[in-house]
Design a protein around this motif. Structure first.
Motif, PDB file in Angstrom:
ATOM      1  N   ALA A  54      20.378   0.230  28.399  1.00 30.74           N
ATOM      2  CA  ALA A  54      20.083   1.281  27.418  1.00 30.74           C
ATOM      3  C   ALA A  54      18.684   1.056  26.873  1.00 30.74           C
ATOM      4  O   ALA A  54      18.203  -0.082  26.807  1.00 30.74           O
ATOM      5  CB  ALA A  54      21.093   1.274  26.278  1.00 30.74           C
ATOM      6  N   ALA A  55      18.058   2.136  26.482  1.00 20.85           N
ATOM      7  CA  ALA A  55      16.749   2.052  25.843  1.00 20.85           C
ATOM      8  C   ALA A  55      16.937   1.619  24.391  1.00 20.85           C
ATOM      9  O   ALA A  55      17.969   1.913  23.776  1.00 20.85           O
ATOM     10  CB  ALA A  55      16.057   3.410  25.892  1.00 20.85           C
ATOM     11  N   PRO A  56      15.959   0.920  23.852  1.00 19.34           N
ATOM     12  CA  PRO A  56      16.104   0.471  22.457  1.00 19.34           C
ATOM     13  C   PRO A  56      15.989   1.631  21.463  1.00 19.34           C
ATOM     14  O   PRO A  56      15.390   2.660  21.748  1.00 19.34           O
ATOM     15  CB  PRO A  56      14.947  -0.513  22.284  1.00 19.34           C
ATOM     16  N   PHE A  57      16.577   1.434  20.300  1.00 19.91           N
ATOM     17  CA  PHE A  57      16.415   2.385  19.201  1.00 19.91           C
ATOM     18  C   PHE A  57      14.948   2.370  18.758  1.00 19.91           C
ATOM     19  O   PHE A  57      14.261   1.346  18.885  1.00 19.91           O
ATOM     20  CB  PHE A  57      17.285   1.979  18.002  1.00 19.91           C
ATOM     21  N   ALA A  58      14.492   3.484  18.249  1.00 20.09           N
ATOM     22  CA  ALA A  58      13.148   3.544  17.675  1.00 20.09           C
ATOM     23  C   ALA A  58      13.202   2.978  16.254  1.00 20.09           C
ATOM     24  O   ALA A  58      14.220   3.085  15.575  1.00 20.09           O
ATOM     25  CB  ALA A  58      12.654   4.982  17.656  1.00 20.09           C
ATOM     26  N   GLY A  59      12.120   2.345  15.847  1.00 22.55           N
ATOM     27  CA  GLY A  59      12.049   1.825  14.485  1.00 22.55           C
ATOM     28  C   GLY A  59      12.901   0.585  14.295  1.00 22.55           C
ATOM     29  O   GLY A  59      13.513   0.082  15.244  1.00 22.55           O
ATOM     30  N   ASP A  60      12.932   0.110  13.043  1.00 22.89           N
ATOM     31  CA  ASP A  60      13.639  -1.140  12.785  1.00 22.89           C
ATOM     32  C   ASP A  60      14.881  -0.984  11.910  1.00 22.89           C
ATOM     33  O   ASP A  60      15.477  -1.976  11.483  1.00 22.89           O
ATOM     34  CB  ASP A  60      12.691  -2.164  12.168  1.00 22.89           C
ATOM     35  N   SER A  61      15.301   0.258  11.669  1.00 25.47           N
ATOM     36  CA  SER A  61      16.437   0.458  10.763  1.00 25.47           C
ATOM     37  C   SER A  61      17.748  -0.073  11.343  1.00 25.47           C
ATOM     38  O   SER A  61      18.566  -0.648  10.613  1.00 25.47           O
ATOM     39  CB  SER A  61      16.577   1.929  10.391  1.00 25.47           C
ATOM     40  N   MET A  62      17.958   0.092  12.652  1.00 26.62           N
ATOM     41  CA  MET A  62      19.213  -0.413  13.233  1.00 26.62           C
ATOM     42  C   MET A  62      19.247  -1.940  13.177  1.00 26.62           C
ATOM     43  O   MET A  62      20.285  -2.521  12.863  1.00 26.62           O
ATOM     44  CB  MET A  62      19.375   0.080  14.671  1.00 26.62           C
ATOM     45  N   ALA A  63      18.129  -2.574  13.462  1.00 27.16           N
ATOM     46  CA  ALA A  63      18.079  -4.040  13.368  1.00 27.16           C
ATOM     47  C   ALA A  63      18.369  -4.478  11.936  1.00 27.16           C
ATOM     48  O   ALA A  63      19.077  -5.470  11.709  1.00 27.16           O
ATOM     49  CB  ALA A  63      16.722  -4.555  13.837  1.00 27.16           C
ATOM     50  N   GLU A 107      20.622 -11.267  23.615  1.00 24.49           N
ATOM     51  CA  GLU A 107      19.364 -10.625  24.040  1.00 24.49           C
ATOM     52  C   GLU A 107      19.551  -9.128  24.243  1.00 24.49           C
ATOM     53  O   GLU A 107      18.694  -8.333  23.848  1.00 24.49           O
ATOM     54  CB  GLU A 107      18.865 -11.252  25.342  1.00 24.49           C
ATOM     55  N   GLN A 108      20.660  -8.745  24.864  1.00 24.23           N
ATOM     56  CA  GLN A 108      20.915  -7.329  25.122  1.00 24.23           C
ATOM     57  C   GLN A 108      21.033  -6.557  23.811  1.00 24.23           C
ATOM     58  O   GLN A 108      20.392  -5.523  23.625  1.00 24.23           O
ATOM     59  CB  GLN A 108      22.176  -7.149  25.960  1.00 24.23           C
ATOM     60  N   PHE A 109      21.859  -7.048  22.902  1.00 24.82           N
ATOM     61  CA  PHE A 109      22.033  -6.365  21.619  1.00 24.82           C
ATOM     62  C   PHE A 109      20.713  -6.341  20.853  1.00 24.82           C
ATOM     63  O   PHE A 109      20.332  -5.324  20.282  1.00 24.82           O
ATOM     64  CB  PHE A 109      23.114  -7.044  20.785  1.00 24.82           C
ATOM     65  N   CYS A 110      20.020  -7.469  20.837  1.00 24.88           N
ATOM     66  CA  CYS A 110      18.758  -7.572  20.109  1.00 24.88           C
ATOM     67  C   CYS A 110      17.731  -6.600  20.676  1.00 24.88           C
ATOM     68  O   CYS A 110      17.017  -5.932  19.921  1.00 24.88           O
ATOM     69  CB  CYS A 110      18.256  -9.020  20.182  1.00 24.88           C
ATOM     70  N   TYR A 111      17.671  -6.509  22.005  1.00 21.54           N
ATOM     71  CA  TYR A 111      16.728  -5.582  22.642  1.00 21.54           C
ATOM     72  C   TYR A 111      17.077  -4.139  22.279  1.00 21.54           C
ATOM     73  O   TYR A 111      16.211  -3.373  21.845  1.00 21.54           O
ATOM     74  CB  TYR A 111      16.752  -5.774  24.169  1.00 21.54           C
ATOM     75  N   ILE A 112      18.340  -3.771  22.447  1.00 24.67           N
ATOM     76  CA  ILE A 112      18.754  -2.385  22.192  1.00 24.67           C
ATOM     77  C   ILE A 112      18.587  -2.028  20.713  1.00 24.67           C
ATOM     78  O   ILE A 112      18.215  -0.907  20.377  1.00 24.67           O
ATOM     79  CB  ILE A 112      20.204  -2.158  22.674  1.00 24.67           C
TER      80      ILE A 112
END
Length: 176
Positions: A54-63, A107-112
């Motif tokens: 999956a492509a990562p979310f834009a921005g840092d709000s999900m993180a 890594e996968q969760f962090c990337y997405i």
């Protein structure tokens, strides 16, 4: 009567020689963990963030909803623990290299979630090949992920956004 006839045979049966290396006798090779990572070796593969599925979310709000990398790591660790303890899906995870699983899943969760990581694991189809996963297994895993995210305090809307990012991968994960 048959049991009485078998008793002398059981008494006469010799115990296996404790000095014999049975793995060597049958050609079983021991897997040796990497001294630095603690992971078992894997066959070579192309490493790419595209393997994350999956492509990562834009921005840092999900993180931020996941409390950054430390929170993502807690979610992943809890998810793996829940899956290993879940009788519905524990057999799928039995025998897996949980050190590698925890690292690549983090890594996968962090990337997405766009929390500043690259994904170095295999693609979803290759990493799930041969597991025999069914839709019910995936549903159990999602329930465990929801529980782990809930324990981390991830808002329900953010949980749903993350799950919707992961959902298209089910075609590569479910085999039966």
């Amino acid at each position: 009567m048959l049991l009485l006839a078998a008793i002398p045979l059981l008494v006469l049966q010799q115990a296996p020689d404790p000095d014999v290396d049975w793995d060597a006798e049958f050609g079983v090779e021991a897997e040796i963990r990497d001294s630095i990572t603690g992971e078992l070796p894997v066959e070579p593969y192309d490493r790419s963030n595209a393997n994350a599925g999956a492509a990562p979310f834009a921005g840092d709000s999900m993180a931020a909803h996941f409390n950054g990398q430390p929170g993502i790591r807690r979610v992943v660790d809890r998810l793996v623990d829940l899956n290993l303890a879940d009788p519905r899906i524990a057999a799928i995870f039995a025998g897996h290299d949980t050190v590698r699983l925890r690292r690549t899943l983090f890594e996968q969760f962090c990337y997405i979630l766009n929390a500043g990581c690259d994904y170095t694991g295999r693609d979803m189809r290759a990493s799930h090949d041969g597991l025999g996963s069914r839709k019910g297994d995936m549903n159990a895993l999602v329930e465990n992920l929801q529980a782990a995210m809930g324990e981390e305090g991830v808002p329900f809307a953010a949980q749903n956004r993350f799950l919707s990012k992961l959902a298209p991968m089910s075609g590569d994960v479910i085999e039966r």
